[in-house]
Structure formats: structure tokens, C-alpha cells
Design a protein around this motif. Structure first.
Motif, PDB file in Angstrom:
ATOM      1  N   SER A 175       0.830  -1.213   0.000  1.00  0.00           N
ATOM      2  CA  SER A 175       0.000   0.000   0.000  1.00  0.00           C
ATOM      3  C   SER A 175       0.861   1.259   0.000  1.00  0.00           C
ATOM      4  CB  SER A 175      -0.932   0.007   1.217  1.00  0.00           C
ATOM      5  OG  SER A 175      -0.222   0.262   2.421  1.00  0.00           O
ATOM      6  N   ILE A 176       2.081   1.144   0.486  1.00  0.00           N
ATOM      7  CA  ILE A 176       2.995   2.297   0.498  1.00  0.00           C
ATOM      8  C   ILE A 176       3.666   2.470  -0.853  1.00  0.00           C
ATOM      9  CG2 ILE A 176       5.100   3.252   1.519  1.00  0.00           C
ATOM     10  CD1 ILE A 176       4.342   1.667   4.097  1.00  0.00           C
ATOM     11  N   VAL A 177       4.269   1.401  -1.368  1.00  0.00           N
ATOM     12  CA  VAL A 177       5.127   1.544  -2.544  1.00  0.00           C
ATOM     13  C   VAL A 177       4.365   1.498  -3.870  1.00  0.00           C
ATOM     14  CG1 VAL A 177       7.082   0.579  -1.288  1.00  0.00           C
ATOM     15  CG2 VAL A 177       5.673  -0.926  -2.696  1.00  0.00           C
ATOM     16  N   ASN A 178       3.181   0.883  -3.891  1.00  0.00           N
ATOM     17  CA  ASN A 178       2.488   0.751  -5.167  1.00  0.00           C
ATOM     18  C   ASN A 178       2.100   2.104  -5.755  1.00  0.00           C
ATOM     19  OD1 ASN A 178       1.244  -1.092  -7.200  1.00  0.00           O
ATOM     20  ND2 ASN A 178      -0.617  -0.025  -6.576  1.00  0.00           N
ATOM     21  N   TYR A 179       1.815   3.060  -4.902  1.00  0.00           N
ATOM     22  CA  TYR A 179       1.491   4.408  -5.384  1.00  0.00           C
ATOM     23  C   TYR A 179       2.610   4.937  -6.272  1.00  0.00           C
ATOM     24  CZ  TYR A 179       0.496   9.428  -5.272  1.00  0.00           C
ATOM     25  OH  TYR A 179       0.245  10.738  -5.616  1.00  0.00           O
ATOM     26  N   PHE A 180       3.856   4.731  -5.842  1.00  0.00           N
ATOM     27  CA  PHE A 180       5.002   5.246  -6.589  1.00  0.00           C
ATOM     28  C   PHE A 180       5.307   4.383  -7.816  1.00  0.00           C
ATOM     29  CE2 PHE A 180       5.326   6.655  -2.217  1.00  0.00           C
ATOM     30  CZ  PHE A 180       5.506   8.019  -2.380  1.00  0.00           C
ATOM     31  N   ASN A 181       5.054   3.082  -7.712  1.00  0.00           N
ATOM     32  CA  ASN A 181       5.283   2.200  -8.853  1.00  0.00           C
ATOM     33  C   ASN A 181       4.364   2.536 -10.025  1.00  0.00           C
ATOM     34  OD1 ASN A 181       7.308   0.682  -7.669  1.00  0.00           O
ATOM     35  ND2 ASN A 181       5.898  -0.817  -6.799  1.00  0.00           N
ATOM     36  N   THR A 182       3.180   3.047  -9.715  1.00  0.00           N
ATOM     37  CA  THR A 182       2.185   3.279 -10.763  1.00  0.00           C
ATOM     38  C   THR A 182       2.120   4.728 -11.242  1.00  0.00           C
ATOM     39  OG1 THR A 182       0.463   3.576  -9.074  1.00  0.00           O
ATOM     40  CG2 THR A 182       0.749   1.355  -9.974  1.00  0.00           C
ATOM     41  N   ILE A 183       3.078   5.545 -10.863  1.00  0.00           N
ATOM     42  CA  ILE A 183       3.075   6.949 -11.282  1.00  0.00           C
ATOM     43  C   ILE A 183       3.081   7.105 -12.814  1.00  0.00           C
ATOM     44  CG2 ILE A 183       4.582   8.990 -11.388  1.00  0.00           C
ATOM     45  CD1 ILE A 183       4.990   8.694  -8.391  1.00  0.00           C
ATOM     46  N   PRO A 184       3.892   6.350 -13.560  1.00  0.00           N
ATOM     47  CA  PRO A 184       3.844   6.510 -15.020  1.00  0.00           C
ATOM     48  C   PRO A 184       2.445   6.271 -15.588  1.00  0.00           C
ATOM     49  CG  PRO A 184       5.802   5.285 -14.396  1.00  0.00           C
ATOM     50  CD  PRO A 184       4.960   5.402 -13.165  1.00  0.00           C
ATOM     51  N   PHE A 185       1.731   5.287 -15.033  1.00  0.00           N
ATOM     52  CA  PHE A 185       0.377   5.003 -15.513  1.00  0.00           C
ATOM     53  C   PHE A 185      -0.583   6.128 -15.135  1.00  0.00           C
ATOM     54  CE2 PHE A 185      -3.691   2.623 -15.586  1.00  0.00           C
ATOM     55  CZ  PHE A 185      -3.607   2.123 -16.890  1.00  0.00           C
ATOM     56  N   ALA A 186      -0.411   6.663 -13.924  1.00  0.00           N
ATOM     57  CA  ALA A 186      -1.264   7.776 -13.497  1.00  0.00           C
ATOM     58  C   ALA A 186      -1.079   8.980 -14.410  1.00  0.00           C
ATOM     59  CB  ALA A 186      -0.951   8.149 -12.049  1.00  0.00           C
ATOM     60  N   LEU A 187       0.159   9.256 -14.787  1.00  0.00           N
ATOM     61  CA  LEU A 187       0.424  10.373 -15.690  1.00  0.00           C
ATOM     62  C   LEU A 187      -0.164  10.112 -17.069  1.00  0.00           C
ATOM     63  CD1 LEU A 187       4.116  11.154 -14.685  1.00  0.00           C
ATOM     64  CD2 LEU A 187       2.080  12.480 -14.112  1.00  0.00           C
ATOM     65  N   ALA A 188      -0.101   8.843 -17.518  1.00  0.00           N
ATOM     66  CA  ALA A 188      -0.678   8.492 -18.817  1.00  0.00           C
ATOM     67  C   ALA A 188      -2.196   8.659 -18.813  1.00  0.00           C
ATOM     68  CB  ALA A 188      -0.303   7.058 -19.192  1.00  0.00           C
ATOM     69  N   MET A 189      -2.793   8.598 -17.633  1.00  0.00           N
ATOM     70  CA  MET A 189      -4.244   8.791 -17.498  1.00  0.00           C
ATOM     71  C   MET A 189      -4.600  10.268 -17.287  1.00  0.00           C
ATOM     72  SD  MET A 189      -5.130   5.538 -15.024  1.00  0.00           S
ATOM     73  CE  MET A 189      -6.854   5.989 -14.850  1.00  0.00           C
ATOM     74  N   ASP A 190      -3.566  11.141 -17.421  1.00  0.00           N
ATOM     75  CA  ASP A 190      -3.747  12.594 -17.282  1.00  0.00           C
ATOM     76  C   ASP A 190      -4.219  12.997 -15.891  1.00  0.00           C
ATOM     77  OD1 ASP A 190      -3.003  13.045 -19.961  1.00  0.00           O
ATOM     78  OD2 ASP A 190      -5.049  12.639 -20.644  1.00  0.00           O
ATOM     79  N   GLN A 191      -3.789  12.246 -14.881  1.00  0.00           N
ATOM     80  CA  GLN A 191      -4.107  12.624 -13.507  1.00  0.00           C
ATOM     81  C   GLN A 191      -3.165  13.742 -13.059  1.00  0.00           C
ATOM     82  OE1 GLN A 191      -4.172   9.213 -10.929  1.00  0.00           O
ATOM     83  NE2 GLN A 191      -5.723   8.143 -12.131  1.00  0.00           N
ATOM     84  N   PRO A 192      -3.564  14.518 -12.046  1.00  0.00           N
ATOM     85  CA  PRO A 192      -2.684  15.575 -11.525  1.00  0.00           C
ATOM     86  C   PRO A 192      -1.348  14.982 -11.068  1.00  0.00           C
ATOM     87  CG  PRO A 192      -4.899  15.787 -10.643  1.00  0.00           C
ATOM     88  CD  PRO A 192      -4.858  14.468 -11.353  1.00  0.00           C
ATOM     89  N   ASN A 193      -0.325  15.804 -11.012  1.00  0.00           N
ATOM     90  CA  ASN A 193       1.015  15.359 -10.657  1.00  0.00           C
ATOM     91  C   ASN A 193       1.016  14.544  -9.363  1.00  0.00           C
ATOM     92  OD1 ASN A 193       3.732  15.005 -10.211  1.00  0.00           O
ATOM     93  ND2 ASN A 193       4.119  17.130  -9.631  1.00  0.00           N
ATOM     94  N   PRO A 194       1.285  13.230  -9.435  1.00  0.00           N
ATOM     95  CA  PRO A 194       1.240  12.382  -8.236  1.00  0.00           C
ATOM     96  C   PRO A 194       2.322  12.737  -7.221  1.00  0.00           C
ATOM     97  CG  PRO A 194       1.158  11.061 -10.249  1.00  0.00           C
ATOM     98  CD  PRO A 194       1.550  12.448 -10.653  1.00  0.00           C
ATOM     99  N   LEU A 195       3.364  13.453  -7.656  1.00  0.00           N
ATOM    100  CA  LEU A 195       4.437  13.833  -6.743  1.00  0.00           C
ATOM    101  C   LEU A 195       4.294  15.267  -6.237  1.00  0.00           C
ATOM    102  CD1 LEU A 195       7.512  12.151  -8.485  1.00  0.00           C
ATOM    103  CD2 LEU A 195       6.295  11.386  -6.432  1.00  0.00           C
ATOM    104  N   GLY A 196       3.169  15.905  -6.561  1.00  0.00           N
ATOM    105  CA  GLY A 196       2.911  17.237  -6.022  1.00  0.00           C
ATOM    106  C   GLY A 196       2.676  17.177  -4.520  1.00  0.00           C
ATOM    107  N   LYS A 197       2.885  18.293  -3.858  1.00  0.00           N
ATOM    108  CA  LYS A 197       2.787  18.342  -2.398  1.00  0.00           C
ATOM    109  C   LYS A 197       1.421  17.889  -1.897  1.00  0.00           C
ATOM    110  CE  LYS A 197       3.523  21.502   1.503  1.00  0.00           C
ATOM    111  NZ  LYS A 197       3.910  22.897   1.899  1.00  0.00           N
ATOM    112  N   GLU A 198       0.356  18.387  -2.516  1.00  0.00           N
ATOM    113  CA  GLU A 198      -0.997  18.041  -2.058  1.00  0.00           C
ATOM    114  C   GLU A 198      -1.315  16.576  -2.329  1.00  0.00           C
ATOM    115  OE1 GLU A 198      -3.884  20.659  -3.680  1.00  0.00           O
ATOM    116  OE2 GLU A 198      -3.088  22.447  -2.664  1.00  0.00           O
TER     117      GLU A 198
END
Length: 226
Positions: A175-198
């Protein structure tokens, strides 16, 4: 390395060997995280570090040993950070909360770590990694042992519910690391910057909430918070 190469390396590295080594490791981290071990090129690493290949091979005898040193540096920091979060005489619930926050924050600061670990797992196929067992024993076994001790103490005291402890820990770390593993996919889905502060703050809060409910002893009214 040839004797001529060693002479060049000694001459160029005489100023500040520790700084030179650190610069090479930083450049290598970027290259390995982008290209993997097989695709990484030592000439690209040397160029990014501002050194010649003779100097690179003076500090690290091969690309494989350089990769091992890169992983050692980042995993040593992870181990020490997580063990510190689990140290002391705090209640198990507080220790587990500190662990989740420390692990999440470390990965957020070390954006290359999930990708490097995935590359290492992929190397466990036909051509075995010469480092995997050492990484596991030196860095992950101590963390795992301390986590098991923490959760079992919480179960024994009634803070946590009865559970399959190793199984729970696999789910918690996931549950901790999967968020970071899937960042490329999140960006491909046009989601807001997953590494942004909020976004990071919201995800860390969600992870803490998830783990709190996963361990909660329903007979204890205060168990729903970490």
C-alpha cells in the motif's frame, strides 16, 4: 584497467576522492533508474559525472560493481530510516504509524527507488542478480524482523486484532510503494502530478487510514487511528 589508466585515475581523483565517488554514484543512479542495468552505459555515466571512464573504473571495477554501490547507498538509507522509526519504547500503534510515514516519505524523496527495485526483481529470471540475496539479507531482513516484532507486540497487548502477520505486512508495504510504482500510468491517465505536495499528503493520509483500519481491534474503541 591498464597501468596508464590507473595513473590517470589517481591523478584526477587526488583532489577529493569522496566527492568524486559521490558524483559518480549520483550520475549512475540516474542512468540505472532510466535504462536498467543492461541498458545503462558507463560512458554516459562518466560524461554525466564529468569524469573520464578511466577514473570511473578506478573507483568501481565494473558496471556491475557500480550498480551494486548505487543500490547499497540508497538501500542503506532506507534501512536506517525505517529501523529508527521502529525504535524506542513507544506503543506498537505509534511505531507502526511512524514506520508508514517514514517509508512513504523516504520513497517520495527517492523517486528512483521503486523503479530500481523493480529492475532488480526482473533480474531474478534466467540471469540471476549477483546482489539480490545480499540486498535482502543486509537491508530488508532487519526491517522485516522489527515489523513482525512490532505487530506481534500489538496483538499480544490487544492494540491490534489477531491476524496473519507476514500476510498483513506484505499488504501494508504494498500500500505504500504501489502508489510510486504506478506513477507513469497515473500520468498516462492525465491525472494531476502524483508527486505534487498536495497529492503526496493526501496519499500518505489515505495509507495511514488504510493501515489503521487493517490492524484495528474492534473491541478497542481507540484502535481506528494510527
Amino acid at each position: 584497467m591498464t597501468k596508464a589508466g590507473e595513473k590517470i585515475a589517481r591523478t584526477k581523483g587526488r583532489g577529493d576522492p569522496a566527492k568524486t565517488r559521490a558524483v559518480i554514484l549520483k550520475a549512475a543512479l540516474e542512468e540505472f533508474a532510466t535504462e536498467g542495468v543492461a541498458g545503462a552505459r558507463t560512458d554516459a555515466i562518466a560524461r554525466a559525472a564529468g569524469v573520464n571512464k578511466a577514473l570511473l573504473y578506478y573507483y568501481f571495477r565494473s558496471k556491475e560493481s557500480l550498480y551494486g554501490a548505487v543500490m547499497d547507498s540508497i538501500l542503506e538509507g532506507l534501512r536506517d530510516t525505517l529501523l529508527e522509526s521502529l525504535a524506542g519504547e513507544r506503543p506498537p500503534r505509534e511505531k507502526l504509524a511512524r514506520y508508514v510515514e517514514a517509508h512513504f516519505d523516504y520513497v517520495a524523496r527517492s523517486a528512483h527507488l521503486p523503479r530500481l527495485i523493480q529492475y532488480e526483481f526482473m533480474r531474478s529470471g534466467r540471469k540471476k542478480s549477483p546482489h539480490l540475496r545480499r540486498f535482502a539479507q543486509n537491508y530488508f531482513v532487519p526491517i522485516w524482523a522489527k515489523l513482525i516484532e512490532t505487530v506481534e507486540t500489538g496483538i499480544a497487548s490487544g492494540e491490534f486484532r489477531q491476524m496473519d502477520v507476514p500476510g498483513f505486512l506484505v499488504c501494508m508495504v504494498g500500500s505504500i510503494v504501489n502508489y510510486f510504482n504506478t506513477i507513469p500510468f497515473a500520468l498516462a491517465m492525465d491525472q494531476p502530478n502524483p508527486l505534487g505536495k498536495e497529492a503526496l499528503a493526501a496519499q500518505k493520509a489515505a495509507t495511514l487510514d488504510f493501515v489503521a483500519h487493517a490492524v484495528a481491534n474492534t473491541q478497542n474503541r481507540e484502535s481506528g487511528n494510527l
